[in-house]
Design a protein around this motif. Structure first.
Motif, PDB file in Angstrom:
ATOM      1  N   ILE A 137       0.836  -1.207   0.000  1.00  0.00           N
ATOM      2  CA  ILE A 137       0.000   0.000   0.000  1.00  0.00           C
ATOM      3  C   ILE A 137       0.867   1.252   0.000  1.00  0.00           C
ATOM      4  N   THR A 138       1.917   1.255   0.822  1.00  0.00           N
ATOM      5  CA  THR A 138       2.809   2.419   0.902  1.00  0.00           C
ATOM      6  C   THR A 138       3.481   2.688  -0.435  1.00  0.00           C
ATOM      7  N   VAL A 139       3.998   1.633  -1.038  1.00  0.00           N
ATOM      8  CA  VAL A 139       4.669   1.799  -2.332  1.00  0.00           C
ATOM      9  C   VAL A 139       3.673   2.262  -3.393  1.00  0.00           C
ATOM     10  N   GLY A 140       2.455   1.690  -3.387  1.00  0.00           N
ATOM     11  CA  GLY A 140       1.449   2.078  -4.372  1.00  0.00           C
ATOM     12  C   GLY A 140       1.054   3.537  -4.255  1.00  0.00           C
ATOM     13  N   ILE A 141       0.807   4.007  -3.024  1.00  0.00           N
ATOM     14  CA  ILE A 141       0.420   5.405  -2.836  1.00  0.00           C
ATOM     15  C   ILE A 141       1.591   6.333  -3.184  1.00  0.00           C
ATOM     16  N   LEU A 142       2.805   5.927  -2.822  1.00  0.00           N
ATOM     17  CA  LEU A 142       3.977   6.740  -3.150  1.00  0.00           C
ATOM     18  C   LEU A 142       4.165   6.826  -4.662  1.00  0.00           C
ATOM     19  N   LEU A 143       3.985   5.717  -5.355  1.00  0.00           N
ATOM     20  CA  LEU A 143       4.111   5.725  -6.811  1.00  0.00           C
ATOM     21  C   LEU A 143       3.072   6.643  -7.443  1.00  0.00           C
ATOM     22  N   LEU A 144       1.832   6.596  -6.921  1.00  0.00           N
ATOM     23  CA  LEU A 144       0.797   7.474  -7.447  1.00  0.00           C
ATOM     24  C   LEU A 144       1.135   8.938  -7.197  1.00  0.00           C
ATOM     25  N   VAL A 190       4.162  10.211  -6.976  1.00  0.00           N
ATOM     26  CA  VAL A 190       5.226  10.570  -7.922  1.00  0.00           C
ATOM     27  C   VAL A 190       4.632  10.869  -9.294  1.00  0.00           C
ATOM     28  N   ILE A 191       3.674  10.046  -9.729  1.00  0.00           N
ATOM     29  CA  ILE A 191       3.037  10.266 -11.023  1.00  0.00           C
ATOM     30  C   ILE A 191       2.318  11.620 -11.054  1.00  0.00           C
TER      31      ILE A 191
END
Length: 724
Positions: free
Chosen positions: A363-370, A372-373
């Motif tokens: 979840i942390t990586v997914g939200i961080l990636l979003l 960044v986008i």
């Protein structure tokens, strides 16, 4: 067994009993266990398969004997706890002659072979025996010496048609339903972004996961489950964080070993070679054992064209016998439920902890990636205004997501932590269980106390706690706890958390005492149902009926589990029928939830966002109000009234002067009455709006009060109060 190849009664028993061979028209044995300590004849291997289409029975027997001896055999067939048939026979007799047992040779012996079963015997096996999943039955074979009639061997085996209610397709479907609920809930939240008080769609992700938790925990109690229901509950183990993963289990075993854990009968490698025996006499192999059994069956199929063959092995065969010997372990309750998944009972908490950590990391990586986008989008493109809040509130979103996950898993987390703390194992695992339980409970207590203080503040300033729903910042921070509740019942999330805590403690602390677990859990579920029926707290009618239906089925499910309690002494047939009824009811409710989730998804796609519609109507109304004139008032008097509490507050206002906002109206009437009559010719009536509770205009009140003094006295028309 040898008897199985010649007896019609054994074939009849094959039609009534359970195993895990994945053929469409076969009946097979599933593991063996001894029912005699210190037996002269030891049987280490017994694989028997009957194929309906060919009427062929294939068997593979491996055992050892102290001395050569002649024996008599006694065969008993059980199905669903009932003694279906019992027969004694002589292996050396003409009717049931078996060369392998006439006499039983000394040393290690092995017999492999196949026999064609006559149609007269095969036709007696009911067709339903090949279709019903998890048939509950056993075959018991006893051998007695002809010399002194002492019992030389006692063997029990489970039989099955290969059908089971534990299917990977059901697990994947349930996971898909949970994923769909999460997606629909997320879309609903995004659609309602910036709109305080907007309830999320129902059934939500929390509703679905809570229901899956209920079905899973129904299989964890220390009662005598029928095999069909025990298998069914394992389909929802994923929702509780128990996902079989060999490498993870071996890593946990190593961690426990280095911190004081005992791996003798409590490790992944031990379970791979063990047969689990339950309180009702049934048993099951773990996954690795089942795979090995499948290979044995396939190998035995090559013998289909052979006649019966017998071989006597040397010491080398005896060593192989030792390696193939079966380990039996008696299990019940939470231990039985977890170890069927090849997860040692001491690894339960650590497995859930690691799965939880993996989910949080994803979840942390997914939200961080979003994020960044979105940042790149803002730098190199036209950034939508709707995503501005998300871009700026990364840490808040992450904190709310983790808190939501804690809230959803809290009941299961309490169960696993208390179970870990009550067992004797690795000290490090116990420390982690205590720390995480305190942290999770502390997080929920913090939010509960914080929401209570905020609600108290709103009550002091506004008269009620509706600010929890109307203030944008408050709603954003805390709404995940009460967003589906009505404004007057925002506090019901506190009993819901207490309900999850108590339920987890009852199941974990009461492990081994099925009657106590079932009775206490029934009381807790009934109290929760009474609370929901009394208050009807949900905003949407759909949420009301869905959650009430789930709670009713929970109460009925626990009531049915009481039937499985051994102290009540009910028959196995009654238990099996109850298990099937439970499966049907719970499956129907799960299907209804899936349909409702699909309907919500379709509605979200085709229906206009109600919040956007309200915004558009508000803008149109504001434009219309700007165009109003005294000669063209249109429908302004018919517009929606403000909330009722505002009328009450506004009725206290006195508009006779700009610096006198409040005045006691009762004292004012007393003052006017003490002077006798007024100087008016006719006292004008109070033109009060019956709905608003206040005078129609400030000007009329000011004019009337100004006539109360000599300076402001003017002639008026009788009965109307209009100045001339």
């Amino acid at each position: 067994m040898r008897v199985l190849s010649t007896s019609q009664f054994t074939l009849f028993a094959l039609g009534f009993l359970p195993a895990q061979i994945f053929a469409t028209d076969t009946l097979s044995t599933n593991g063996i266990s001894t029912c005699l300590t210190g037996a002269d004849i030891q049987v280490q291997k017994l694989d028997v398969t009957y194929t309906r289409s060919t009427r062929e029975l294939i068997f593979d027997i491996l055992g050892s004997n102290d001395i050569e001896q002649n024996v008599t055999a006694s065969l008993t067939v059980y199905a669903y706890g009932n003694d279906l048939y019992s027969k004694q026979f002589d292996p050396c007799g003409t009717e049931n002659y078996l060369a392998q047992l006439c006499p039983v040779p000394a040393g290690t012996f092995q017999a492999k072979g196949s026999q064609q079963i006559p149609e007269s015997f095969a036709s007696q096996i009911p067709a339903i025996a090949f279709a019903i999943p998890d048939l509950d039955g056993q075959v018991k074979l006893e051998l007695k010496s002809k010399q002194d009639a002492h019992e030389s061997a006692c063997i029990e085996t489970q039989l099955s048609n290969g059908k089971t209610t534990q299917m990977s397709s059901v697990t994947y479907a349930a996971a898909g339903v949970a994923g769909a609920a999460l997606a629909v809930s997320g879309l609903s939240v995004v659609g309602a972004a910036g709109h305080p008080g907007a309830a999320s769609s129902s059934p939500s992700f929390g509703d679905v996961m809570g229901w899956f938790h209920s079905m899973a925990t129904n299989g964890m109690l220390s009662v005598s489950y029928p095999a069909v229901y025990r298998s069914f509950t394992k389909n929802f183990a994923f929702s509780t964080g128990l996902i079989p993963w060999g490498q993870m289990q071996q890593s946990i075993d190593n961690f426990r070993k280095s911190t004081g854990g005992n791996l003798t009968e409590n490790s992944y490698d031990f379970l791979r070679n063990a047969t689990l025996e339950f309180s009702n006499g049934s048993s099951t192999d773990t996954s690795a054992k089942v795979k090995r059994g499948l290979h044995l069956i396939v190998g035995a199929a090559d013998l289909a064209a052979r006649d019966v063959s017998t071989s006597y092995s040397s010491n080398s065969t005896a060593s192989n016998t030792t390696s193939d010997s079966t380990i039996h372990k008696v299990v019940s309750g939470i231990e039985a439920w977890a170890e069927q998944l090849t997860i040692p009972q001491a690894n339960i908490f650590m497995t859930c902890l690691l799965i939880f950590a993996i989910v949080i990391a994803a979840i942390t990586v997914g939200i961080l990636l979003l994020k960044v986008i979105l940042e790149l989008w803002a730098l190199y493109g036209s950034f939508p205004a709707k995503l501005t809040n998300f871009r700026k509130d990364y840490w808040g979103l992450l904190a709310r997501t983790i808190t939501s996950l804690i809230l959803v898993l809290y009941g299961i987390w309490v169960l696993y932590c208390v179970y870990q703390l009550t067992g004797a194992d690795s000290w490090a695992a116990k420390v982690l269980a205590a720390i995480t339980l305190v942290i999770f409970t502390g997080v929920l207590m913090f939010f509960g106390l914080r929401i209570w203080l905020v609600a108290r503040k709103y009550k002091a300033s506004q008269g009620d706690a509706s600010g929890l729903y109307e203030d944008n910042d408050t709603w954003k921070k805390y709404s995940l706890f009460y967003d589906n509740y009505k404004k007057d019942y925002w506090w019901l999330f506190i009993p819901a958390i207490v309900y999850m805590f108590v339920k987890g403690v009852i199941i974990a602390a009461g492990n081994g005492h099925g009657l106590v677990q079932s009775a206490c859990q029934l009381i807790v579920e009934a109290l929760m149902l009474a609370l929901l029926l009394w208050y009807r707290p949900y905003v949407a009618k759909s949420s009301q009926w869905i959650n009430l239906s789930i709670q009713v089925v929970r109460v009925l499910s626990v009531a049915c589990v009481l039937i499985f309690v051994e102290e009540l002494g009910l028959s196995q047939t009654t238990k099996t029928v109850t298990g099937i009824v439970l499966i049907v009811v719970q499956s129907v409710l799960t299907g209804v939830l899936a349909i409702l989730i699909a309907a919500n998804a379709i509605i979200l796609c085709i229906r206009e966002n109600p919040h956007a519609k309200r915004r558009r109507e508000a803008k149109k109304m504001n434009r219309d109000i700007d165009d109003l004139t005294p000669l063209d008032a249109r429908d302004s008097l018919l517009m929606e009234n403000p909330p009722r509490k505002e009328y009450t507050e506004m009725s206290k206002f006195n508009f006779t002067g700009p610096y006198e906002p409040y005045r006691d109206q009762y004292d004012q009437k007393q003052r006017l009455g003490s002077t006798g009559s007024t100087d008016r010719l006719v006292d004008p009536p109070d033109y009060h709006d019956s709905q608003h509770g206040r005078s129609l205009s400030r000007e009329s009140r000011h004019t009337r009060d100004s006539r109360g003094s000599p300076d402001g006295r003017k002639p008026t028309a009788p009965g109307y109060g209009f100045a001339c």
